[in-house]
Design an enzyme around this catalytic site. Structure first.
Site, short mmCIF file in Angstrom:
data_model
loop_
_atom_site.label_atom_id
_atom_site.label_comp_id
_atom_site.label_asym_id
_atom_site.label_seq_id
_atom_site.Cartn_x
_atom_site.Cartn_y
_atom_site.Cartn_z
N ASP A 104 -16.42 -37.25 27.63
CA ASP A 104 -15.70 -36.23 27.11
C ASP A 104 -14.60 -36.67 26.28
O ASP A 104 -14.81 -37.67 25.65
CB ASP A 104 -15.33 -35.31 27.91
CG ASP A 104 -15.58 -34.02 27.55
OD1 ASP A 104 -14.78 -33.29 26.64
OD2 ASP A 104 -16.54 -33.18 27.91
N HIS A 114 -10.58 -30.42 26.83
CA HIS A 114 -11.86 -30.33 27.20
C HIS A 114 -12.02 -31.38 28.38
O HIS A 114 -12.65 -30.95 29.47
CB HIS A 114 -12.84 -30.23 26.13
CG HIS A 114 -14.21 -29.74 26.78
ND1 HIS A 114 -15.17 -30.55 27.04
CD2 HIS A 114 -14.56 -28.55 26.64
CE1 HIS A 114 -16.23 -29.83 27.44
NE2 HIS A 114 -15.99 -28.49 27.08
N SER A 157 -20.85 -26.00 29.64
CA SER A 157 -19.95 -27.34 29.72
C SER A 157 -19.16 -27.24 31.10
O SER A 157 -18.57 -28.11 31.60
CB SER A 157 -19.43 -27.50 28.48
OG SER A 157 -18.46 -26.54 28.63
#
EC number: 3.4.21.112
Length: 1011
Positions: free
Chosen positions: A169, A200, A365
């Protein structure tokens, strides 16, 4: 997967603002067939280039941890002055036997638009700008670990210890207070910082392993942070490939990939994922945020060796954003697999913020790290069985432990909702085995939609069900002999006919079996349920034990059968002439859609046309799917052939067959076309990064020239005007979303031709300076007519002769075009109409055509036109003409208009007829057999760890069972004693009101006494 196609499955409140891609000038990835050290790879490149005196190149050093290990690629920079020189260098390198491919280096930029109100500080558990119910029970349900009862395993000392989890990520901030076991942070980008400034990656890591505030599932797991996106959300193909290779070297157990994209045909990425699985890396990936549309599963989540995760809300409803539907790899000849494995919470889930505190996000996600965290807990709870845990076995326990959600089918929820504790029980008692997904086929269960939506009958088209085979025993295996069909004679199994196709090799850990089902002649008048089983024997090979093991697997079948419906209730859907993505450049049907111009979802009646299919079934039609040419079906069985948005060409044999079927067998045809304009197509071309060439679409929204060839024997043709606009048909609001007009239509008594005024959308694309208030153009958009063989044949002969000459001069001589059109119209009027009127129709079919399919396609549906489809079918099959459409008929008016020339095929069209070989489906039907017991060979494969860990497992299992029993009792007590919120409020209100009334009454009495 090419990184430039990756769509990041960010949450509903963390929306994708933009996704921009670009090639890196003069940089190429040289992909080798095996892994070699850097000097060896360089020698292979030099061998092909230096010998030809080519020196204008260099290998770009990759300053990351993977550089010291063998690799299967290099990044090459070419200093070429022109494209031809670069192409020559690439061809030279490709000619080396150790080189697999050479592709351009790609970059991708992902721009996220975060909702500023989605953040909150966790110190006082108060929200900042997020509307929340003040009920404490609501807060409890937002703690995903609590909802899944992770604390039960924590009490037993199961916390993820010893499990290596890789997170691909945006990185993780150094010394983040939530994490206590970050083993390694690696940077695969060109930035110096390893920190996450996007948040994120931190959020995903928090869901998996946060140890404070918003708790993660496995706080003691070993975290390996792979930063593959920069803080500007930029990544490169080479970064991912290096990072994947390094994950293999580090012997990662679980890899969470909260990204995905539609490009399942991109072989380098797919092959790398397979390599990860073969090396026992369990990949967990988001299914995608393209719901609620069907057929939108993202890759790699839809691969059988990957655990694909969808999202649900905390009320156990499927999240609207969660992608769903079958896989589209197998289309159009086959039928999709169950690519979504499991669903779990992914809406408003709490996770770690970038530096401290927590935030809430939504999306698959988010669901993906929930499963990754659960997987880490499961493995640590059965760590003594680590040698038995692999991508197949872990998927088996997750799927078998899942709870099916009511009111949702298997393509929406996979195996169901994740159940951590049940999966832990299953893993503790797990022995290596082979299983199937789905484990049975029951066409009477709504869970198995669309199979449950329509009964089989004698004469219906072959139904295909694709089953995934999971082998938890070994990474490689194969089937022994052929599968066997065992009909249940006590339950009418003899009325079924079964055929199968099986993948020759199951690798890595998985394989597939296609099951073909029909009702045989003996079941012609049967109505009821037929049962039976398919069995297959799989031979597994374990390298460490150097022995094989035979396993028999059974697939039970329960099939709903009905009597053959009448012809006027049967529709044949043309799937054969649709393309699957991504064969080449196919643009969107709706040109107004700018963000995603590629039509990557593939058309199917059970994906983007699902709502249309449901509407047809609700009014009583039976729909068969045609997966073969028009020369292969019996037209006498069907009331209508439904052709919607075709892309493939029609062969001469198909055109002649359809003509014969309409004129002599009474087959009716309903067509929904789409836009086609070669100038527009050239305007929307794009640069292909693989071939370094500009690509022009092979077709428009539909292949109109091919459709015109098909409809030519009936005197019908679509034009290349691209129309768009809102209009009304009676009380029905309609929207033409990028469609084609009719430029040729018969003029028989009673025929109907309807038009409207539309915007010239094609002109606005060709010339962006076109005034927005340009006058609309009145064009015919749909027609309905009764075919008459004698009249059409004579009419078509005149028209085809005129048009064949007209086509030759279209590119330059526009005066000649006009003269040809006038001549054509004159000759049309000379047709002997007396002959037409005297002709009595007997077997001829009827045809209805409409120029836009977007009103049936759920992809970008603005105004549905299912009512019009039903009206067309009622006319075509039953000869019923709607009074509304008769009142709107303008056939005489439009036949006085100038006829436009036919649109041409675009040059360099790759939709050639070579692939249309007109071969019909053939099946090797299995001979019905009786059940035989296969003796399994004695093997130590299944006992590698189970004996040594039996005592430990029993202790943990007993403790876990006791905790689950206690939890169940508490839940039952809580459920029985707790009054639902919906009842609590009115009850309290009534009690309060009663008390007020009593008090007022007492005060009233007291006051009267004083008087």
């Amino acid at each position: 997967m090419n990184v430039f196609t990756i769509l990041v499955t960010i949450s509903a409140i963390c929306d994708i603002n933009a996704f921009k891609t670009a090639i890196v000038p003069n940089e190429f990835i040289v992909h080798f067939r095996s892994k070699y050290f850097a000097p060896v790879r360089e020698s292979y490149i030099k061998a092909k280039l230096l010998g030809s005196n080519i020196t204008n190149w260099t290998i770009i050093p990759r300053a990351n941890l993977a550089w010291q290990y063998p690799s299967d690629f290099d990044v090459l920079r070419i200093f070429a002055e022109d494209e031809r020189s670069a192409k020559f260098i690439i061809e030279r390198i490709k000619s080396h036997p150790s080189v697999k491919a050479v592709v351009p280096q790609r970059s991708v930029r992902r721009l996220l638009n975060y909702d500023p109100y989605s953040n909150y500080t966790n110190i006082n558990r108060h929200s900042q700008g997020v509307l929340r119910n003040s009920n404490a029970n609501n807060d409890r349900h937002r703690q995903v670990c609590s909802v899944l009862h992770a604390n039960v395993l924590w009490k037993l000392g199961i916390t993820g210890k010893g499990v290596k989890v890789a997170i691909f990520d945006t990185g993780l901030t150094k010394n983040h207070p939530h994490f206590r076991n970050v083993k390694e942070r690696t940077n695969w980008t060109n930035e110096k910082s390893l920190d996450d400034k996007v948040s994120h990656g931190t959020f995903v890591a928090g869901v998996i392993a946060s140890s404070r505030e918003c708790l993660g599932f496995a706080p003691d797991a070993d975290l390996y942070i792979f930063k593959v996106f920069t803080n500007s959300q930029v990544s490169y193909t080479s970064w991912f490939l290096d990072a994947f290779n390094y994950a293999i070297y580090r012997k990662i157990n679980i890899l969470n990939l909260s990204i995905g994209g539609p490009d399942f045909m991109d072989s380098p990425f797919v092959e790398k994922v397979l390599e990860l699985s073969a090396n026992n890396v369990i990949m967990i990936s988001a299914a995608g945020n393209d719901g609620p549309l069907y057929g939108t599963l993202n890759n790699p989540g839809d691969q059988s060796d990957v655990i694909g995760v969808g999202g649900i809300q905390f009320d156990d409803k499927i999240a609207k954003f969660s992608s769903r539907g079958m896989t589209t790899w197998e289309l159009p000849q086959g039928y999709g697999r169950l690519g979504l494995d499991i669903v779990t919470y992914g809406s408003q889930v709490e996770g770690s913020d970038v530096r401290k505190g927590c935030r809430r996000l939504s999306g698959t996600s988010v669901s993906s790290p929930v499963v990754a965290g659960v997987a880490a807990l499961l493995i640590s709870g059965a760590f003594k069985k680590l040698d038995l845990i692999n991508p197949a076995s872990l998927k088996q326990v997750l799927i078998e432990g899942a709870e099916k959600l009511p009111h949702y089918n298997m393509f929406e929820q996979g195996a169901g909702k994740l159940n951590l504790l049940k999966s832990m029980q299953l893993l503790l008692s797990y022995k290596p085995k082979i299983s199937l997904i789905p484990s049975y086929l029951d066409f009477t269960s709504n869970y198995m939609w669309p199979y449950s939506s329509q009964s089989l009958y004698y004469g219906s088209s072959v139904v295909i069900a694709n089953v995934t085979i999971l082998n938890g025993i070994s990474v490689t295996s194969h089937i022994v002999g052929n599968p066997k069909w065992i009909p249940d004679l006590d339950n009418h199994g003899q009325f079924l006919q079964i055929s199968t196709q099986v993948s020759p090799i199951f690798w890595p850990w998985t394989g597939w079996m296609a099951v073909f089902i029909v009702v045989n002649k003996d079941g012609d008048n049967f109505e009821g349920v037929c049962k039976g089983s398919i069995t297959l024997v799989v031979e597994s090979f374990k390298e460490s034990a150097n022995e094989t093991h035979l396993t028999e697997v059974e697939l039970p079948l329960t099939i709903k059968v009905t009597q053959k419906p009448p012809r006027n209730k049967r529709i044949l859907w043309d799937q054969y002439h649709s393309l699957r993505y991504p064969p080449r450049y196919i643009p969107r049907d709706d040109l107004k859609v700018k963000l995603d111009p590629l039509d990557w979802m593939a058309d199917h009646i059970h994906t983007n046309f699902k709502d249309m299919y449901t509407h047809l079934r609700n009014v009583g039609y039976y729909i068969d799917v045609l997966r073969e040419p028009f020369t292969c079906f019996n037209a006498s069985d069907y009331g209508a052939l439904l052709i919607v948005d075709p892309e493939k060409e029609f062969s001469d044999e198909e055109i002649n067959t359809l003509k014969e079927n309409v004129y002599n067998k009474g087959l009716n045809v309903v067509v929904f076309g789409d836009w086609y304009n070669t100038t527009v197509m050239k305007k929307i071309k794009f640069f292909d990064e693989n071939t370094r060439q500009w690509w022009t679409p092979d077709t428009g929204g539909a292949n109109v020239p091919a459709l015109n060839d098909l409809l030519k024997p009936f005197g019908i043709a679509f034009g290349d005007f691209v129309g768009e606009g809102h209009f009304k048909l009676g009380d029905h609001s309609m929207y033409y979303a990028s469609g084609a007009p009719l430029i040729k239509f018969p003029m028989n008594p009673g025929d109907i031709l309807v038009g409207t005024k539309l915007n010239d959308q094609g002109l606005s694309i060709i010339n962006s300076k076109t005034p927005k208030k340009e006058a609309k153009i009145d064009v015919p958009i749909f027609g309905m007519f009764q075919t008459k063989a004698n009249s059409i044949e004579s009419n078509e002969e005149i028209m085809s002769n005129a048009e064949s000459n007209l086509v030759e001069i279209v590119p330059t001589d526009y005066v000649a075009i006009k003269n040809r059109v006038l001549l054509l119209r004159k000759k049309e009027r000379s047709v002997n109409f007396a002959k037409i009127n005297s002709y009595q129709t007997n077997n001829e079919g009827r045809i209805a055509v409409y120029g836009d399919s977007n009103c049936l396609d759920s992809t970008h549906l603005e105004k549905a036109c299912y009512w019009l489809l039903i009206t067309f079918l009622d006319f075509a099959i039953n000869s019923h003409k709607s009074s509304l459409l008769q009142n709107l008929n303008r056939i005489s008016e439009f036949h006085k208009s100038k006829r436009a020339p036919l649109p041409f095929r675009i040059s360099n069209n790759n939709l050639i007829l070579g692939s249309q070989n007109n071969i019909c489906e053939k099946f090797d039907w299995l001979v019905a057999t009786k059940r035989e017991i296969v003796e399994e060979r004695e093997s130590s494969i299944l006992e590698v760890v189970t004996k040594a860990s039996e005592e430990y497992e029993n202790v943990i299992k007993n403790l876990l069972d006791a905790e689950i029993t206690k939890l169940t009792q508490n839940n039952d007590y809580f459920a029985g004693s707790q009054v639902p919120d919906s009842l609590t409020t009115p009850i309290i209100f009534m009690i309060s009101l009663s008390l007020i009334v009593i008090i007022l009454f007492l005060l009233f009495i007291r006051r009267n006494k004083k008087k």
